[in-house]
Write an enzyme that holds these catalytic residues in place. Structure first.
Site: not given
Ligand SMILES: Cc1ncc(COP(=O)(O)O)c(C=O)c1O
Length: 415
Positions: A142, A229, A259
């Site tokens: 994700f 990520d 986050k």
């Molecule tokens: C690993 C990862 N990457 C990207 C995102 C996307 O972040 P945002 O919701 O702040 O756009 C998330 C959100 O849960 C995530 O867990």
């Protein structure tokens, strides 16, 4: 001002008319109140009910409204919250240097953004600028919901209404270096590889030890561009190190964070990268920018957050608190919990139930028992906890007790 007793009804009504009928329905069915106040590991609703927050989608590593972050943000608000950008922003430069200091050596350039998905978009663009058009992403991964991030997210149900998405995206099974090697071999080395150290939204899926190092090794051999990520896993959430990639000695081309980066007070994300990866932005900084990116307000939050994590040794505490929680769960789970598996790293914990219905019932029961959790977006059988690193021993006991109570309730209603 709405009267406190009516605030839930009125908020639901406004949601229905102006926000989302679906969101209103979900909140209504869950019996969710209105969140009105927060402090430390606690949140209060409009009825004065107090919750222990182990949810928040990974944002509250420092808890809510950490006093040092709040003070820094207040001071910046009084001084200069948003910059004209016609002049230099010293808060941006300082925060970039400070963030780079936490990262693996060689990652020294920083681009700040506002959301995780925006950091992912930036990463994908920098990969393309480096000549890597094809993306190899991981099954069950994700990365967000903007079009680019959604294209590299393995969620067909979220993607379907928005096709066509980015072309040249290949998904390979997570935790399987051989599958990645095969995909890279068919690429002629012009790929970008995108990976999470632990899949948070995927249901807290933990790959075999050494996986990230193998991914990095394969990328090195194939001259692929590696993006790790750590939007959910970084800043110490997994315990022991600032970044999960440091556990395996990995230095990617780009490291993504978000986050917790704003200390639970201000939305902010970042891409930390090598000089080489950032060369396109060195040459032309206008190639990628956004009005609010790197605002002094967000930078004040970032700086205070990083200093707080260091001063309060939250990276070490995440490991300790996580171990205490897991030990407490292990001790209690012998007494017939209807659970498939409880797994975690540091303060990213997944409780896998036997069915999605049980996971839903557990989430609802925990809320009823005063514990907030967050369902992962990609696995309905899992209840996810992302507790703050500031939990006291008593609060750890409270989490274990609430889970024990709720497991008993779920078992009783299932049986
Ligand atoms: C690993 C990862 N990457 C990207 C995102 C996307 O972040 P945002 O919701 O702040 O756009 C998330 C959100 O849960 C995530 O867990």
């Amino acid at each position: 001002m709405m009267a406190t007793t009516n605030i839930r009804t009125q908020t639901l009504d406004l949601y229905r008319r102006h926000v989302s009928q679906g969101a209103a329905l979900i909140a209504e069915q869950a019996g969710a109140g209105v969140e009105v106040r927060s402090e430390g590991s606690r949140v209060w609703d409009d009825q004065g009910r107090r919750y222990l927050d182990c949810g928040g989608y990974g944002v509250f590593l420092l808890g809510h409204r950490h006093p040092d972050v709040v003070a820094a943000v207040h001071a910046q608000l009084d001084r200069n919250p948003l910059a004209t950008r016609a002049l230099l922003t010293s808060e941006l430069a300082t925060a970039a240097a400070r963030l780079a200091r936490t990262a693996p050596e060689g990652l020294e350039h920083v681009y700040f953004a506002n959301t995780g998905a925006e950091a992912v978009e930036t990463g994908l663009k920098l990969a393309r600028a480096a000549g890597r058009r094809r993306v190899i992403a991981m099954g069950n991964g994700f990365h967000g919901k903007t079009l680019g991030a959604l294209s590299v997210t393995d969620r067909p149900s979220l993607q379907r209404p928005f096709r066509p998405l980015l072309p040249e995206v290949t998904m390979v099974p997570y935790g399987d270096p051989a599958a990645l090697a095969r995909a890279l071999a068919s690429d002629g080395g012009r790929a970008c590889v995108l990976v999470e150290p632990v899949q948070g939204e995927g249901g807290v899926r933990i790959p075999p030890d050494g996986y990230l190092a193998e991914v990095a090794e394969l990328c090195g051999q194939a001259e692929a561009f590696l993006i790790v990520d750590e939007i959910q896993t970084g800043l110490g959430r997994l315990g022991g190190t600032w970044w999960a990639c440091q556990k395996e000695g990995v230095t990617p081309d780009l490291l993504l964070t978000g986050k917790s980066l704003g200390g639970g007070c201000v939305p902010v994300s970042a891409v930390i990268g090598t000089r080489q990866a950032f060369r396109p932005l060195d040459r032309n900084p206008r190639l990628h920018s956004s009005t609010f990116a790197g605002s002094p307000l967000a930078m004040a939050a970032v700086l205070a957050t990083l200093e707080t994590i260091e001063r309060e040794r939250l990276v070490e505490r995440a490991e300790q608190v996580g171990a205490k929680l897991m030990a407490g769960f292990a001790e209690m789970s012998g007494s017939g919990w209807p659970v498939q598996e409880i797994r975690g790293r540091g303060l990213l914990i997944g409780i896998e139930m036997r069915t999605p219905a049980q996971a839903g019932a557990l989430t609802a029961s925990l809320l009823e028992n005063g514990l907030i959790t967050a369902p992962p977006l990609g696995d309905d059988s899992v209840v996810r906890m992302t507790p703050p690193a500031i939990l006291s021993d008593d609060e750890v006991d409270e989490v274990v007790h609430a889970l024990h109570q709720s497991m008993g309730q779920v078992a009783a209603s299932a049986g």
